[in-house]
Write a protein that holds these residues in place. Structure first.
Motif, short mmCIF file in Angstrom:
data_model
loop_
_atom_site.label_atom_id
_atom_site.label_comp_id
_atom_site.label_asym_id
_atom_site.label_seq_id
_atom_site.Cartn_x
_atom_site.Cartn_y
_atom_site.Cartn_z
N ARG A 1 0.78 -1.20 -0.17
CA ARG A 1 0.02 -0.04 0.10
C ARG A 1 0.81 1.36 0.07
N GLU A 2 1.95 1.17 0.83
CA GLU A 2 2.80 2.40 0.99
C GLU A 2 3.46 2.75 -0.65
N SER A 3 3.86 1.68 -0.94
CA SER A 3 4.57 1.86 -2.44
C SER A 3 3.60 2.34 -3.54
N ILE A 4 2.26 1.96 -3.38
CA ILE A 4 1.40 2.55 -4.45
C ILE A 4 0.51 3.78 -4.27
N THR A 5 0.74 4.08 -2.85
CA THR A 5 -0.03 5.48 -2.39
C THR A 5 0.33 6.72 -3.40
N PRO A 6 1.60 6.82 -3.72
CA PRO A 6 2.15 8.07 -4.36
C PRO A 6 1.23 8.16 -5.97
#
Lengths: 341, 251
Positions: free
Chosen positions: B129-134
């Protein structure tokens, strides 16, 4: 002086028979009960230092050292007992006779070898017994009284949940115990030749087989006299019961979650000591030009002693157990939805 | 000769096992549910085929769901969606890795079910999730979903998330157990004393003569109950009784 048992019927050499528990004659089958045997050992207290004894059968010199109590003539095989060495202060109080005969001892040893899980395959056949000797090993047995006074801090821990917190409640107590413990007939090996650790592992002996000492029990076997007196070996008896004491102390504070002894006062006293001869089959086994010594309890047949170890079998066990464990874990992983490899 | 037949038996056995427990092929046709209408038809088609290939590769369906509804909660919606679909499919267990985008509240929820849960635990989902949030924040939804499928593919191809199910840890356990067995065999090979504390004890006279137990004091310590990290959504159990892992966040 040596004691030599001649059969009154036929004149052959008599020896102790472990099966019937009697002094028996191999030629005519005469059996003499040992309990009724009367002898006057205490009176002959002459401390004779002669080391040379002659067999009354054949006149050959008996091979003995200063500790030998009973032996067999190496020429004619007659069992003899050296009288001076079981008399006076050297007179044993009790004896546990052999209940396992030589043939049974060999069979028991072979069975034990067969069940070795990590011994080499060619050792398991047990066909290279070099020597098997029935031997009465001198022991001191102690009746000990221990008074233990121990005090320390015990805790009782309780956990409960209330609201968003988990509470740990620890109650502290000052614990005091005054314990009286009696240990009876704690055996300690009194022979210099015997390995203490080996002898300890032969325990326990069936004490219901304890008999008042009579020399005929020794006929046909090897016996030794003690090298250490009871006072010299008392410290070893005390160390032997130390762990028993500790486990008893622990059992008296079982209601606590933890117990930290702060003061421990152990006062162990010798109440009585007995000089006892215990039956041991000594087995010398030759494996690959090396002698291995085993000892067998002459009553229970328990075998102790370090056997040769097969590194191949050790490795087999290691990889077998580890392999099966991995297989099981992998299968568990697989059934939970993971991969097999 | 013996070794060879052993290998053959092992092979047959594992084949049998894998047939016994193989999951039936799913009749699911659609894996992209773009109710919010944020993907173009071409993007949908591309994602659909990518999701299909990864799903079939790992026997775990990759689902992408978008929704634009002010009344829903993204986690509840994900659970309800799974319950509805599994009922349609008529399955007991359905391996799923799923992402739900709530365009109205701008929240995202990632979930793993069954095999998906085994390989995608909370922390792995957090990581995805953190890697696709941007990309989600920037509005590059198609790219974000692409990456989601990439990472699901990556994790499903590696070891399960639980340390006890990982190869190296199982190997260590096996070596330790093997070592203990061998050591105890070696230790006991020479025979051991079977004397215990009551062998020589005289039970008639051995006893506690006096005992005292004085209460001293009580101490109480407290710690906060360990709680599921609600901030990132965490896992849970659906209304239909299916447990899952999860990761929640906004974008």
């Amino acid at each position: 002086m040596i004691i030599h048992y001649k059969c009154p019927n036929c004149g052959d050499d008599m020896s102790f028979d472990s099966e019937s528990g009697t002094l028996s004659c191999p030629s005519c089958g005469r059996e003499d009960s040992i309990d009724q045997f009367s002898e006057d050992l205490i009176t002959t207290t002459m401390e004779d230092e002669t080391k040379e004894y002659h067999c009354e059968n054949c006149g050959a010199v008996l091979i003995t050292d200063s500790d030998t109590v009973a032996t067999r003539c190496s020429f004619c095989g007659a069992g003899v007992v050296i009288r001076e060495r079981v008399s006076g202060t050297l007179a044993p109080t009790y004896v546990i006779p052999f209940s396992i005969s030589r043939d049974e001892a060999v069979a028991t040893f072979k069975k034990w070898c067969k069940h070795g899980l990590i011994t080499p395959r060619d050792f398991m056949t047990a066909d290279r017994i070099k020597n098997i000797t029935g031997m009465y090993v001198p022991f001191w047995m102690y009746d000990l009284n221990s008074r233990v006074k121990v005090s320390g801090v015990g805790t009782k821990v309780r956990q409960y949940t209330s609201g968003d917190y988990i509470y740990t409640e620890t109650k502290y107590y000052r614990v005091f115990r005054d314990i009286n413990l009696d240990y009876v007939k704690v055996p300690v090996d009194a022979s210099k030749k015997m390995d203490d650790e080996l002898m300890d592992r032969l325990e326990p002996y069936p004490y219901n087989q304890l008999k008042d000492f009579k020399t005929p029990y020794l006929a046909g076997f090897i016996a030794e006299k003690y090298n250490f007196n009871d006072d010299e070996l008392l410290p070893r008896a005390k160390t032997k019961i130390e762990r028993f004491l500790d486990s008893y102390i622990q059992s008296t504070v079982s209601g606590y979650s933890s117990f930290m002894p702060e003061e421990k006062n152990i006062d162990s006293l010798k109440k009585k000591s007995y000089y006892v001869l215990l039956p041991v089959w000594m087995v010398t086994y030759n494996y690959k030009q090396k002698d291995y010594i085993f000892a067998m309890n002459g009553q229970t047949g328990k075998v102790v002693g370090k056997p040769p170890i097969s590194t191949g079998k050790m490795a087999g066990w290691f990889f077998g157990v580890a392999g099966v464990t991995v297989l099981i874990l992998r299968l568990v992983t697989f059934f939970m939805g993971g991969g097999l490899l | 000769m013996r070794k060879k037949s052993f290998l053959i038996y092992t092979f047959l056995f594992s084949l049998f096992i894998s047939f016994l427990f193989a999951h039936p092929a799913f009749a699911i046709e659609q894996r992209i549910y773009d109710d919010a209408g944020i993907l173009s038809d071409a993007e949908k088609e591309e994602l659909e085929s990518y999701a299909q290939s990864v799903s079939e590769k790992w026997d775990t369906d990759v689902l992408i769901v978008t929704v634009d509804d002010p009344t829903i909660d993204v986690k509840d919606y994900t659970e309800d969606f799974y319950d509805r679909k599994i009922e349609e499919l008529g399955l007991d267990k359905w391996n799923v890795a799923m992402i739900t985008l709530d365009m109205n509240h701008r929240e995202v929820y990632l979930a793993g079910f069954y095999k998906g849960e085994l390989y995608l635990n909370g922390s792995r989902l957090d990581h995805i999730r953190e890697s696709i949030t941007p990309d989600l924040s920037a509005g590059a939804y198609s790219l974000a979903f692409q990456q989601f499928i990439d990472q699901v593919d990556h994790y499903l191809g590696s070891e399960p998330a639980n340390i006890f199910l990982q190869w190296w840890f199982q190997l260590i356990i096996a070596v330790v157990i093997g070592g203990l067995v061998v050591f105890s065999l070696f230790w006991q090979s020479g025979g051991k004393s079977t004397v215990h504390s009551s062998t020589y004890m005289d039970h008639k006279t051995s006893r506690v003569v006096a005992r005292k137990d004085d209460y001293l004091r009580t101490t109480v310590t407290k710690v906060r109950k360990p709680q599921n990290n609600q901030s990132s959504g965490g896992g849970g159990i659906t209304g239909g009784g299916h447990s899952h892992s999860g990761s929640r966040g906004s974008f």
